[in-house]
Design a protein around this motif. Structure first.
Motif, PDB file in Angstrom:
ATOM      1  N   GLY A 196     -38.177 -19.571   7.592  1.00 15.43           N
ATOM      2  CA  GLY A 196     -38.435 -18.719   6.438  1.00 15.43           C
ATOM      3  C   GLY A 196     -37.856 -17.320   6.568  1.00 15.43           C
ATOM      4  N   ILE A 197     -36.868 -17.160   7.439  1.00 11.62           N
ATOM      5  CA  ILE A 197     -36.234 -15.849   7.643  1.00 11.62           C
ATOM      6  C   ILE A 197     -34.949 -15.785   6.822  1.00 11.62           C
ATOM      7  N   THR A 198     -34.932 -14.922   5.830  1.00 14.41           N
ATOM      8  CA  THR A 198     -33.775 -14.849   4.928  1.00 14.41           C
ATOM      9  C   THR A 198     -33.106 -13.472   4.921  1.00 14.41           C
ATOM     10  N   ASP A 199     -33.665 -12.537   5.686  1.00 15.47           N
ATOM     11  CA  ASP A 199     -33.127 -11.174   5.647  1.00 15.47           C
ATOM     12  C   ASP A 199     -32.324 -10.813   6.894  1.00 15.47           C
ATOM     13  N   VAL A 200     -31.913 -11.817   7.670  1.00 12.62           N
ATOM     14  CA  VAL A 200     -31.100 -11.574   8.865  1.00 12.62           C
ATOM     15  C   VAL A 200     -29.651 -11.949   8.573  1.00 12.62           C
ATOM     16  N   GLN A 201     -28.753 -11.032   8.833  1.00 16.42           N
ATOM     17  CA  GLN A 201     -27.326 -11.266   8.611  1.00 16.42           C
ATOM     18  C   GLN A 201     -26.693 -11.853   9.868  1.00 16.42           C
ATOM     19  N   ILE A 202     -25.918 -12.917   9.717  1.00 12.11           N
ATOM     20  CA  ILE A 202     -25.200 -13.530  10.834  1.00 12.11           C
ATOM     21  C   ILE A 202     -23.739 -13.103  10.737  1.00 12.11           C
ATOM     22  N   ARG A 203     -23.223 -12.542  11.808  1.00 12.98           N
ATOM     23  CA  ARG A 203     -21.839 -12.081  11.775  1.00 12.98           C
ATOM     24  C   ARG A 203     -21.111 -12.457  13.063  1.00 12.98           C
ATOM     25  N   HIS A 204     -19.797 -12.398  13.001  1.00 11.58           N
ATOM     26  CA  HIS A 204     -18.950 -12.716  14.153  1.00 11.58           C
ATOM     27  C   HIS A 204     -18.524 -11.430  14.846  1.00 11.58           C
ATOM     28  N   ILE A 205     -18.626 -11.418  16.173  1.00 12.48           N
ATOM     29  CA  ILE A 205     -18.126 -10.285  16.949  1.00 12.48           C
ATOM     30  C   ILE A 205     -17.172 -10.810  18.019  1.00 12.48           C
ATOM     31  N   ARG A 206     -16.290  -9.945  18.449  1.00 14.89           N
ATOM     32  CA  ARG A 206     -15.338 -10.336  19.481  1.00 14.89           C
ATOM     33  C   ARG A 206     -15.989 -10.346  20.856  1.00 14.89           C
TER      34      ARG A 206
END
Length: 242
Positions: A64-74
């Motif tokens: 139920g977690i919808t406010d976390v952004q998933i991003r790519h880092i080097r």
């Protein structure tokens, strides 16, 4: 022969360097183990076909977690979760890989996001300690060296302040341990309950996460050994002026 200066006006053999040598050896062994374990199981493609990023998205949604952004880092294994801005960052080795190792690491970082969402106390304590630990590690040697050069009655007090400052960094490492172990435990439970990984795949992932956890144990042990060295060298009024 290892020589060191310690406020006595001459050089001598410093046996406390054994603390640094042991700490460095522990960290090197732990690092080598996690790299070899990850490289081994990064060759096992997950049956679900989900990448690290896709697995992370499914795990967070299941909680139920919808406010976390998933991003790519080097970088390689630079994965992390930042509770300040709710960003889950996955590295090159994790983000687009569908290996069981990548899915396991992504799930571990999701474990931190879940800790944050559920108000897990140790992660809140660790976040609060971050600025103190950073400043403590930076100021510790400055204060100790200043105390050695200043001399006089205030010398030992300044040195002791430096030791206490370094203790904050050690405390941070100790608080990190339950946070990391709990995140891995949550990851394994969710990977099983959601069916993202099968039984055999879970065993592989457990090995990856266990190896990763040992790097935190090694870091804590190394910090404790460094603190012990500072106490032996400079604590308890051991220093004397010429």
């Amino acid at each position: 022969m290892i020589l060191a200066y310690y406020g006595y006006g001459y050089y001598y053999f410093d046996p406390t360097y054994i603390f640094l040598i042991i700490g460095a050896a522990i960290c090197m062994i732990a690092s080598a183990r996690v790299n070899s374990t990850y490289n081994k199981y990064s060759n096992y493609r997950s049956m679900s076909g989900l990448t690290g990023a896709q697995a992370a998205e499914r795990i967070l949604r299941s909680q139920g977690i919808t406010d976390v952004q998933i991003r790519h880092i080097r970088g390689n294994l630079t994965d992390n979760y930042n509770p300040a801005n709710k960003v889950l960052s996955l590295s090159d080795a994790t983000y687009a890989s569908d290996s069981v190792a990548a899915v396991g690491v992504a799930a571990h970082e999701c474990g931190h996001a879940i800790q944050h969402a559920k108000g897990y106390a140790p992660i809140s304590i660790r976040s609060a300690l971050v600025p103190f630990a950073n400043w403590g590690s930076r100021l510790s040697w400055i204060l100790i060296i200043a105390g050695l050069f200043i001399g006089g009655n205030s010398s030992q007090m300044i040195i002791d302040l430096g030791i206490w400052a370094f203790s904050l960094a050690v405390l941070f490492q100790l608080v990190t341990l339950p946070v990391e172990f709990n995140a891995s435990s949550r990851a394994m439970q969710i990977l099983e309950s959601t069916g993202i990984l099968g039984t055999q795949e879970l065993q592989y992932t457990r090995k990856v996460l266990s190896a990763a956890a040992m790097t935190y144990v090694a870091a804590a042990a190394s910090s404790i050994l460094q603190l012990l060295r500072l106490i032996v060298l400079f604590g308890g009024g051991r220093r004397r002026d010429d």
